[in-house]
Design an enzyme around this catalytic site. Structure first.
Site, PDB file in Angstrom:
ATOM      1  N   HIS A  16       0.747  -1.274  -0.083  1.00  0.00           N
ATOM      2  CA  HIS A  16      -0.050  -0.224  -0.307  1.00  0.00           C
ATOM      3  C   HIS A  16       0.664   1.144   0.094  1.00  0.00           C
ATOM      4  O   HIS A  16       1.351   1.666   0.918  1.00  0.00           O
ATOM      5  CB  HIS A  16      -0.998  -0.123   1.370  1.00  0.00           C
ATOM      6  CG  HIS A  16      -1.908   0.988   1.241  1.00  0.00           C
ATOM      7  ND1 HIS A  16      -3.300   0.570   1.456  1.00  0.00           N
ATOM      8  CD2 HIS A  16      -1.890   2.450   1.046  1.00  0.00           C
ATOM      9  CE1 HIS A  16      -3.919   1.957   1.426  1.00  0.00           C
ATOM     10  NE2 HIS A  16      -3.310   2.674   1.087  1.00  0.00           N
ATOM     11  N   HIS A  18       1.468   4.981  -2.269  1.00  0.00           N
ATOM     12  CA  HIS A  18       0.642   5.913  -2.993  1.00  0.00           C
ATOM     13  C   HIS A  18       1.967   6.489  -3.800  1.00  0.00           C
ATOM     14  O   HIS A  18       2.673   7.032  -3.356  1.00  0.00           O
ATOM     15  CB  HIS A  18      -0.211   7.004  -2.562  1.00  0.00           C
ATOM     16  CG  HIS A  18      -1.454   6.435  -2.206  1.00  0.00           C
ATOM     17  ND1 HIS A  18      -2.725   6.530  -2.687  1.00  0.00           N
ATOM     18  CD2 HIS A  18      -1.620   5.789  -0.819  1.00  0.00           C
ATOM     19  CE1 HIS A  18      -3.660   5.863  -2.055  1.00  0.00           C
ATOM     20  NE2 HIS A  18      -2.885   5.381  -0.802  1.00  0.00           N
ATOM     21  N   ASP A  20       2.117   9.304  -5.643  1.00  0.00           N
ATOM     22  CA  ASP A  20       2.234  10.596  -5.446  1.00  0.00           C
ATOM     23  C   ASP A  20       2.638  11.069  -3.872  1.00  0.00           C
ATOM     24  O   ASP A  20       2.937  12.333  -3.418  1.00  0.00           O
ATOM     25  CB  ASP A  20       1.000  11.793  -5.835  1.00  0.00           C
ATOM     26  CG  ASP A  20      -0.275  11.005  -5.363  1.00  0.00           C
ATOM     27  OD1 ASP A  20      -0.164   9.894  -4.850  1.00  0.00           O
ATOM     28  OD2 ASP A  20      -1.376  11.578  -5.516  1.00  0.00           O
ATOM     29  N   GLY A 171      -9.286   8.849  -1.328  1.00  0.00           N
ATOM     30  CA  GLY A 171      -9.995   9.810  -1.198  1.00  0.00           C
ATOM     31  C   GLY A 171     -10.552  10.155   0.294  1.00  0.00           C
ATOM     32  O   GLY A 171     -10.293   9.143   1.187  1.00  0.00           O
ATOM     33  N   GLU A 201     -11.147   3.907   7.780  1.00  0.00           N
ATOM     34  CA  GLU A 201      -9.763   4.841   8.120  1.00  0.00           C
ATOM     35  C   GLU A 201     -10.490   5.935   8.575  1.00  0.00           C
ATOM     36  O   GLU A 201      -9.995   6.249   9.778  1.00  0.00           O
ATOM     37  CB  GLU A 201      -9.096   4.942   6.585  1.00  0.00           C
ATOM     38  CG  GLU A 201      -7.827   5.948   7.144  1.00  0.00           C
ATOM     39  CD  GLU A 201      -7.045   6.391   5.798  1.00  0.00           C
ATOM     40  OE1 GLU A 201      -7.835   6.459   4.644  1.00  0.00           O
ATOM     41  OE2 GLU A 201      -5.827   6.678   5.971  1.00  0.00           O
TER      42      GLU A 201
HETATM   43  N1  ADE Z   1      -4.674   8.925  -0.697  1.00  0.00           N
HETATM   44  C1  ADE Z   1      -3.257   9.074  -0.138  1.00  0.00           C
HETATM   45  N2  ADE Z   1      -3.140   8.480   1.082  1.00  0.00           N
HETATM   46  C2  ADE Z   1      -4.661   8.292   1.377  1.00  0.00           C
HETATM   47  C3  ADE Z   1      -5.180   7.991   2.569  1.00  0.00           C
HETATM   48  N3  ADE Z   1      -4.661   7.427   3.649  1.00  0.00           N
HETATM   49  N4  ADE Z   1      -6.441   7.788   2.651  1.00  0.00           N
HETATM   50  C4  ADE Z   1      -7.139   7.838   1.515  1.00  0.00           C
HETATM   51  N5  ADE Z   1      -6.769   8.228   0.200  1.00  0.00           N
HETATM   52  C5  ADE Z   1      -5.401   8.351   0.182  1.00  0.00           C
HETATM   53 ZN    ZN Z   2      -3.842   5.033   1.109  1.00  0.00          ZN
END
Ligand code: ADE
Ligand code: ZN
Length: 340
Positions: A16, A18, A20, A171, A201
């Protein structure tokens, strides 16, 4: 004193991460240079690329992506960033990673979503280890068309080795609840697209239940699963892996008191817990630091570390050939059993 569980030359998996959220100041400088974009001096640049101390929520946290996204609006920049992130992960001992990004966030200056996907796949070609690509749809309003396009691209590029491995939903979970995305994931399931969903989350257990009902193969974070005991049991029974990210949870305040993080509870109950970074540059972390953090918070030992890695191999959106290679690189038993 016991030997620390993280040592030099250790090998890791990150499921996991990202793209960016992995733009370090060094990578940002390179991307800026390539595009003739002036960036602020070091201290300010660092400040702009890292989560501020006053971050109070996932919504605040998501504001840190503004600069990385500005730097990632051309094919060349996306491919170069992917290459640099892979190189840095390899130096940290990562032997398998799944890198995710939302193609629709890279269309501000003329790229199509497909251009963006191809650029990242180009960058992944030079990745020194096996890496999968996850395409993120985005929570939001008025982007149904964009999400449908991301789904169509995932279907088009889907392959266990070398193309897209799965889809995701990222998001602001507290603002745009998971239940709004039923149709999207029904379509994904119809097309045989495997998917993970960021859930539990910034929103509660119901969000995870929706994701499970949609047919999610994995859950991003899943922190708040414990709020519904029957759901936790269902997640355990179905063997749905949780992509947990400790530093991220502290910074987004998904968990207020990290000593009470449910990570160990889930692990002891037999849920398939994995440990990951989420947005390493924004959080100023890396995967080794996350294992050290788990040791510091919960006292995980070497056997538990191997179990977390084995869980990650099992959870990976990869074919058996890749999994066998990764197990060998991690020194894990071929059958998946973890020894004492
Ligand atoms: N995009 C980047 N990090 C994220 C996160 N922790 N939760 C949701 N979207 C994300
Ligand atoms: Zn994430």
């Amino acid at each position: 004193m016991d030997r620390p569980i993280v040592n030099r030359n250790d090998r890791f998996i990150d499921l996991h991460l990202h793209l960016d959220g992995a733009v370090t100041p060094l990578i940002a400088r390179r991307l800026g240079e390539m595009q003739g974009m002036a960036l602020p001096e070091d201290e300010l640049l660092e400040k702009q690329l890292c989560v501020p101390p006053e971050c109070l929520s996932l919504n605040d946290f998501l504001r840190c992506f503004e600069l990385p996204l500005t730097l990632l609006q051309t094919r060349e920049a996306l491919a170069e960033c992917t290459k640099l992130v892979c190189k840095s992960l390899a130096e940290q001992g990562v032997v398998y990673a799944e890198i995710r990004f939302a193609p629709q966030l890279h269309c501000q200056r003329g790229m199509s979503q497909e251009d963006a996907v191809r650029a990242v796949l180009d960058g992944l070609e030079s990745c020194p280890f096996d890496a999968g690509l996850i395409l993120c749809c985005m929570r939001g309003r008025g982007n149904e068309k964009e999400n449908a396009e991301t789904l169509a691209l995932t279907a088009k590029y889907l392959s266990a080795e070398g193309g897209a491995a799965a889809m995701d939903l990222a998001g602001a979970e507290a603002l745009f609840p998971t239940r709004n995305y039923r149709e999207l994931f029904e379509n994904a399931a119809d097309k045989g697209i495997p998917f993970t969903i960021h859930a539990g989350e910034a929103d509660g257990a119901d969000s995870i239940r929706e994701a499970v009902n949609f047919g999610a193969s994995r859950i991003g974070h899943g922190v708040r699963c414990f709020e519904d005991g029957a759901l936790a049991e269902l997640v355990r029974e179905k063997g749905i892996p949780l992509e947990m990210c400790l530093t991220s949870n502290r910074q987004t305040h998904a968990v207020e008191n990290m000593a009470e993080h449910p990570f160990m509870r889930y692990f002891s109950q037999g849920l398939k817990v994995t440990l990951n970074t989420d947005d390493p540059a924004i959080e100023r972390t890396d995967i080794a630091a996350e294992y050290r953090y788990a040791e510091e918070l919960f006292g995980i030992d070497g056997k538990q570390k191997r179990q977390l890695l084995e869980n990650a191999v099992e959870a990976a959106f990869a074919g058996e050939r890749v999994k066998a290679r990764v197990r060998a690189e991690l020194g894990l038993a071929a059958g998946g059993a973890v020894d004492g």
